[in-house]
Design an enzyme around this catalytic site. Sequence first.
Site, PDB file in Angstrom:
ATOM      1  N   SER A  80      -3.337 -48.641   1.232  1.00 48.51           N
ATOM      2  CA  SER A  80      -2.004 -49.114   0.506  1.00 48.51           C
ATOM      3  C   SER A  80      -2.129 -49.881  -0.795  1.00 48.51           C
ATOM      4  O   SER A  80      -3.152 -50.179  -1.186  1.00 48.51           O
ATOM      5  CB  SER A  80      -1.500 -50.172   1.791  1.00 48.51           C
ATOM      6  OG  SER A  80      -0.342 -50.827   0.971  1.00 48.51           O
ATOM      7  N   TYR A  90      -3.274 -57.840   6.432  1.00 47.46           N
ATOM      8  CA  TYR A  90      -2.933 -56.357   6.180  1.00 47.46           C
ATOM      9  C   TYR A  90      -3.638 -56.137   4.816  1.00 47.46           C
ATOM     10  O   TYR A  90      -4.383 -55.232   4.701  1.00 47.46           O
ATOM     11  CB  TYR A  90      -1.484 -56.172   6.300  1.00 47.46           C
ATOM     12  CG  TYR A  90      -1.299 -54.708   6.153  1.00 47.46           C
ATOM     13  CD1 TYR A  90      -1.367 -53.753   6.899  1.00 47.46           C
ATOM     14  CD2 TYR A  90      -0.724 -54.539   4.870  1.00 47.46           C
ATOM     15  CE1 TYR A  90      -1.228 -52.518   6.952  1.00 47.46           C
ATOM     16  CE2 TYR A  90      -0.471 -52.978   4.526  1.00 47.46           C
ATOM     17  CZ  TYR A  90      -0.679 -51.928   5.675  1.00 47.46           C
ATOM     18  OH  TYR A  90      -0.355 -50.768   5.208  1.00 47.46           O
TER      19      TYR A  90
END
Length: 257
Positions: free
Chosen positions: A136, A148
Amino acid sequence: MPRPVALITGPTSGLGEGFARRYAADGYDLVLVARDQARLGALAGELRKAGAGVELLPADLAEADDRTKVAERLSQGVRVLVNNAGFGTSGEFWTADYPLLQSQLDVNVTAVMQLTHAALPPMLDAHAGTVINVASVSGLLPGRGSTYSASKAWVIAFSEGLANGLGGTGVGVHALCPGFVRTEFHQRAGIEMSGTPSWMWLDVDDVVGDCLSDVAKDKVVIVPGVQYKVMTTVSRLVPRHLVRAMTRTVGRGRGRT
């Protein structure tokens, strides 16, 4: 000649589904790994009608036994591995359910490491293979969350390190770093995204297409979308505290783990 095989984790929606449809269209047979057996079966039926061979492997990558099951299949050999499965969570780190945070790391990090470890030996024996690890842009830009973002930063560093070691072998490892993509990801995580500017959103097919184009060019860290290329380039040129300020403003760093 037998058709090449691509194993894709998390193919029942979003980028995973996009990769599954694209590889099927490109003449690959597929091994599809996901928890949702109903959606897995529905997708398999569509792809089989389109001419692809499809093997279903129901598995929850947060569970050690299921990760081992998928790793055993990879040890038999595939041409492509797409480590796409992953999830985010809403809320603050210090109030989040710790077992859920651990599951997040098991899927986003441990599964990527274990499945890649299983896939590489037969690829190296064949002198051909591709591993795409879906990371990401949050792994490149701080401030959009903690666990995350950290898990995706690990995926990027892991992929770059492997790519350095695999030069000249015929096997490539790549980290795909998308920004906001129109998928179910944020809804499933319970993250409110209604205030996000429209120019920040990417479409699944565009991300998949950009990724495979850059894989063919042997790019290791792949950032789809001009807007995210600009953001990540600027982030390397300015002090980290300014990058954190930018991501707090644009990405709204609170309210997600």
